[in-house]
Design a protein around this motif. Structure first.
Motif, short mmCIF file in Angstrom:
data_model
loop_
_atom_site.label_atom_id
_atom_site.label_comp_id
_atom_site.label_asym_id
_atom_site.label_seq_id
_atom_site.Cartn_x
_atom_site.Cartn_y
_atom_site.Cartn_z
N SER A 1 3.48 4.26 -6.22
CA SER A 1 4.31 4.70 -4.90
C SER A 1 4.66 3.03 -4.54
CB SER A 1 3.20 6.05 -4.46
OG SER A 1 2.10 4.68 -4.12
N GLY A 2 5.15 2.38 -3.80
CA GLY A 2 5.12 1.14 -2.88
C GLY A 2 3.66 0.63 -2.62
N ILE A 3 3.46 1.64 -2.16
CA ILE A 3 2.01 0.83 -1.58
C ILE A 3 0.97 0.60 -2.64
CG2 ILE A 3 0.70 3.51 -1.63
CD1 ILE A 3 0.50 0.37 1.39
N LEU B 1 6.27 0.67 1.55
CA LEU B 1 7.79 1.27 2.55
C LEU B 1 7.57 2.77 1.83
CD1 LEU B 1 10.19 -0.97 2.17
CD2 LEU B 1 9.08 -0.63 4.03
N GLN B 2 8.07 3.73 1.92
CA GLN B 2 8.18 4.55 1.79
C GLN B 2 9.05 5.07 0.11
OE1 GLN B 2 8.58 8.03 4.29
NE2 GLN B 2 7.33 7.34 5.75
N THR C 1 14.32 8.92 -8.08
CA THR C 1 13.71 7.17 -7.15
C THR C 1 14.10 7.89 -5.74
OG1 THR C 1 15.08 5.56 -7.86
CG2 THR C 1 14.46 5.14 -5.55
N ILE C 2 12.83 7.59 -5.64
CA ILE C 2 13.06 8.84 -4.11
C ILE C 2 12.47 7.71 -3.39
CG2 ILE C 2 11.26 10.74 -2.98
CD1 ILE C 2 11.05 11.81 -5.59
N ILE C 3 13.00 8.40 -1.95
CA ILE C 3 12.51 7.41 -0.79
C ILE C 3 12.88 7.60 0.24
CG2 ILE C 3 13.53 5.15 0.66
CD1 ILE C 3 15.22 4.29 -2.08
N ASN C 4 11.48 7.83 1.48
CA ASN C 4 12.07 8.51 2.77
C ASN C 4 11.44 10.28 2.66
OD1 ASN C 4 12.35 6.02 2.97
ND2 ASN C 4 13.84 6.32 4.27
N LEU D 1 1.45 7.78 0.04
CA LEU D 1 2.40 7.33 1.30
C LEU D 1 1.83 7.17 2.48
CD1 LEU D 1 6.52 8.20 0.54
CD2 LEU D 1 5.09 5.89 -0.99
N SER D 2 0.85 7.90 2.68
CA SER D 2 0.25 8.44 3.40
C SER D 2 -1.22 7.72 3.82
CB SER D 2 0.52 10.22 4.76
OG SER D 2 -0.56 10.58 3.22
N GLY D 3 -1.21 6.87 2.56
CA GLY D 3 -2.96 6.56 2.67
C GLY D 3 -4.20 7.23 1.93
N LYS D 4 -3.37 8.01 1.56
CA LYS D 4 -4.30 9.49 0.77
C LYS D 4 -4.10 9.79 -0.69
CE LYS D 4 -5.04 14.35 1.08
NZ LYS D 4 -4.77 16.13 1.45
#
Length: 174
Positions: A48-50, A56-57, A72-75, A138-141
């Protein structure tokens, strides 16, 4: 191609929420290309980007069942999920650590692809698990957040031990 630095636990940036991508353009595609290059270089199947300090998602996945097809998976947005399963997971941000994590066997998501087109992905088994793992990022988990306190603490202590060893080695070499 640029190799991106993968953040390692306990880096606090891994807990940040990622923002949606406003427009898929050459800049975003370049990030995706660098993420695939980094992920493959590190023998990963998802990133993931993070994890590379880009909040970014954006998710890159290697579908090993389809001859290493790049996805590729965005948003991403989860539409359906069903049938809970338990599987062993690892994470590039937790080198050499694995744990059994509850996930869903079947998953349906909507997202944007590499070209900014709307897509639906119907995933099962390993692909489903990988997508869920990366969406969590993406949500910090983190995958350890799905574990009992005991199991989580065991992994944290192993990471601390590895980090101390690395610090000692750096002192010796300098």
């Amino acid at each position: 191609m640029k190799l991106l630095k993968i953040l390692q636990y306990p880096n606090k940036n891994l807990r940040k929420n990622s923002k949606p991508v406003k427009e898929v353009n050459k800049y975003i595609q370049n990030i995706v290309d660098q993420m695939f290059y980094t992920m493959i270089s590190e023998n990963g199947i998802g990133l993931s980007g993070i994890q590379v300090n880009i909040p970014l998602q954006i998710i890159t996945i290697l579908d090993t069942k389809k001859f290493n097809k790049k996805i590729t998976i965005i948003n991403p947005k989860i539409i359906k999920k069903k049938k809970k399963i338990l599987k062993i997971e690892g994470c590039l941000s937790f080198p050499n650590q694995q744990a059994i994590v509850p996930r869903y066997k079947y998953l349906e998501i909507e997202a944007l692809n590499y070209f900014g087109k709307n897509i639906k992905i119907y995933a099962k088994s390993l692909l489903s698990i990988c997508i869920q793992h990366e969406i969590d990022h993406l949500s910090g988990k983190l995958f350890i957040d799905h574990l009992s306190t005991l199991k989580k603490n065991i992994i944290k202590k192993k990471i601390e031990k590895i980090n101390k060893k690395i610090c000692k080695q750096k002192l010796i070499n300098n």
